[in-house]
Motif scaffolding. Structure first.
Motif, short mmCIF file in Angstrom:
data_model
loop_
_atom_site.label_atom_id
_atom_site.label_comp_id
_atom_site.label_asym_id
_atom_site.label_seq_id
_atom_site.Cartn_x
_atom_site.Cartn_y
_atom_site.Cartn_z
N GLU A 1 22.91 36.72 57.27
CA GLU A 1 23.15 36.46 58.70
C GLU A 1 22.32 37.44 59.55
O GLU A 1 21.75 37.04 60.57
CB GLU A 1 24.64 36.65 59.02
CG GLU A 1 25.53 35.56 58.45
CD GLU A 1 27.01 35.85 58.66
OE1 GLU A 1 27.75 34.93 59.03
OE2 GLU A 1 27.44 37.01 58.42
N ILE A 2 22.24 38.69 59.11
CA ILE A 2 21.48 39.69 59.89
C ILE A 2 19.99 39.34 59.93
O ILE A 2 19.33 39.48 60.96
CB ILE A 2 21.72 41.12 59.35
CG1 ILE A 2 23.18 41.52 59.60
CG2 ILE A 2 20.77 42.12 59.98
CD1 ILE A 2 23.62 42.82 58.96
N LYS A 3 19.49 38.82 58.79
CA LYS A 3 18.06 38.43 58.77
C LYS A 3 17.77 37.39 59.84
O LYS A 3 16.76 37.46 60.54
CB LYS A 3 17.72 37.82 57.39
CG LYS A 3 17.19 38.83 56.41
CD LYS A 3 16.74 38.14 55.13
CE LYS A 3 17.05 39.02 53.95
NZ LYS A 3 17.27 38.32 52.71
N ILE A 4 18.68 36.43 59.99
CA ILE A 4 18.50 35.38 61.01
C ILE A 4 18.59 35.98 62.41
O ILE A 4 17.75 35.73 63.28
CB ILE A 4 19.54 34.24 60.81
CG1 ILE A 4 19.25 33.52 59.50
CG2 ILE A 4 19.52 33.27 61.99
CD1 ILE A 4 20.34 32.58 59.04
N LEU A 5 19.60 36.83 62.61
CA LEU A 5 19.77 37.43 63.95
C LEU A 5 18.57 38.29 64.33
O LEU A 5 18.14 38.29 65.49
CB LEU A 5 21.04 38.30 63.98
CG LEU A 5 22.37 37.54 63.93
CD1 LEU A 5 23.53 38.51 63.74
CD2 LEU A 5 22.57 36.72 65.20
N GLN B 1 23.97 34.21 69.86
CA GLN B 1 24.30 33.94 68.45
C GLN B 1 25.19 35.05 67.86
O GLN B 1 26.08 34.78 67.05
CB GLN B 1 23.02 33.78 67.62
CG GLN B 1 22.28 32.51 67.98
CD GLN B 1 21.64 31.85 66.76
OE1 GLN B 1 21.95 32.17 65.63
NE2 GLN B 1 20.73 30.92 67.02
N ALA B 2 24.92 36.29 68.24
CA ALA B 2 25.74 37.40 67.71
C ALA B 2 27.17 37.27 68.24
O ALA B 2 28.14 37.44 67.48
CB ALA B 2 25.14 38.74 68.12
N HIS C 1 26.93 40.00 75.15
CA HIS C 1 26.31 41.33 75.17
C HIS C 1 27.23 42.45 74.68
O HIS C 1 26.92 43.61 74.88
CB HIS C 1 25.79 41.69 76.58
CG HIS C 1 24.79 40.70 77.09
ND1 HIS C 1 23.53 40.59 76.56
CD2 HIS C 1 24.87 39.76 78.04
CE1 HIS C 1 22.87 39.62 77.18
NE2 HIS C 1 23.67 39.09 78.08
N ARG C 2 28.36 42.12 74.06
CA ARG C 2 29.21 43.21 73.54
C ARG C 2 29.01 43.43 72.05
O ARG C 2 29.39 44.46 71.52
CB ARG C 2 30.69 42.92 73.83
CG ARG C 2 31.01 43.23 75.27
CD ARG C 2 32.47 43.11 75.56
NE ARG C 2 33.27 44.14 74.91
CZ ARG C 2 34.56 44.31 75.15
NH1 ARG C 2 35.19 43.51 75.97
NH2 ARG C 2 35.23 45.24 74.54
N VAL C 3 28.41 42.45 71.37
CA VAL C 3 28.22 42.59 69.92
C VAL C 3 26.81 43.17 69.70
O VAL C 3 25.83 42.46 69.50
CB VAL C 3 28.40 41.23 69.20
CG1 VAL C 3 28.29 41.41 67.70
CG2 VAL C 3 29.75 40.63 69.55
N HIS C 4 26.72 44.50 69.78
CA HIS C 4 25.42 45.17 69.69
C HIS C 4 24.95 45.23 68.24
O HIS C 4 25.76 45.16 67.31
CB HIS C 4 25.53 46.60 70.23
CG HIS C 4 25.97 46.64 71.65
ND1 HIS C 4 25.21 46.10 72.67
CD2 HIS C 4 27.10 47.10 72.23
CE1 HIS C 4 25.85 46.25 73.82
NE2 HIS C 4 27.01 46.86 73.57
#
Ligand SMILES: CC(C)(COP(=O)(O)OP(=O)(O)OC[C@H]1O[C@@H](n2cnc3c(N)ncnc32)[C@H](O)[C@@H]1OP(=O)(O)O)[C@@H](O)C(=O)NCCC(=O)NCCS
Length: 220
Positions: A132-136, A147-148, A117-120
């Protein structure tokens, strides 16, 4: 899960390695004089973190039957491991993780610990590629947090793995990760020259309730 259980899991992934995973507050043995110079001007939090890494390293060395020696800081903050060891250190706010292994068995090791929960999502553009952002962005809640965090963490573990071999800086978008519930992999997407000098490497990820531990290693 108890501290020793996590050490056992990590030692199992890195066969023949020695791991110490403990609270930073419990890893505060005095530094060796040559290590003091690196942190004498640092704030208390950083002193404790650095001290924990050196204390954990010496405890891990002791588990392997290797006498305590200093672990100087080399180029770009890379720890210099005494022969015949290689290793890697990571900290979050509370915990320090160190893995050391025999240099005759491993080419390099990188480990990382990161809180969930730190990788906002505001950080995604500086850490992840558009793909990668599309998948996230298709994920929700716990799976997105996992995953993030794992993706960010494995990139940092990879940096620590590759730097002692290449001595080159790699940015977050020079590598791409693929994370699934039981597997994590990472591919270099730029800097082809670096790709050619790195040995075949493996990645692992261990997920606990509040944090993720990742590692990258290459065997000889
Ligand atoms: C160096 C970096 C990876 C450290 O990660 P971090 O989450 O900030 O901090 P951690 O607590 O997990 O790790 C710190 C430890 O990494 C190790 N480390 C630092 N620089 C290193 C290097 N160049 N090579 C190998 N290990 C290194 C050190 O042991 C350090 O602890 P110490 O200073 O107490 O000895 C990070 O600060 C960084 O600069 N990242 C940008 C580059 C990157 O990650 N690229 C990703 C794609 S490859």
């Amino acid at each position: 899960m108890k501290r020793n259980d996590i050490e056992t899991i990590i030692e199992d992934r890195f066969h023949g390695s020695s791991c110490v995973f403990s609270a930073i507050s419990t890893l505060q043995a005095p530094l060796l004089p040559e290590e003091e110079e690196y942190i004498h001007k640092c704030v208390l939090k950083r002193r404790m973190e650095f001290t924990a890494g050196r204390t954990a390293s010496r405890m891990a060395m002791k588990k392997m039957g290797i006498a305590s020696t200093a672990i100087p800081r080399g180029e770009n903050n890379m720890p210099i491991w005494p022969w015949p060891l290689i290793g890697s250190i990571s900290h979050n706010d509370n915990i320090c993780l160190c893995v050391v292994a025999d240099k005759t068995k491993y080419s390099s090791i990188g480990v990382d610990i990161e809180d969930l929960h730190r990788v906002h999502s505001e950080l995604f553009p500086s850490i992840f590629s558009n793909d990668e952002i599309k998948i996230l962005n298709k994920l929700h809640d716990e799976e997105l947090a996992f995953q993030a965090t794992a993706g960010f963490s494995i990139k940092e573990a990879f940096f620590k793995f590759q730097y002692p071999i290449t001595r080159q800086w790699l940015g977050f978008k020079d590598v791409e990760v693929v994370v699934s519930s039981d597997k994590i992999s990472l591919e270099i997407v730029s800097k082809a020259k670096i790709k050619n000098i790195l040995p075949q490497y493996n990645c692992f990820c261990y997920s606990a309730k509040n944090f993720v531990v990742t590692g990258v290693f290459a065997c000889k």
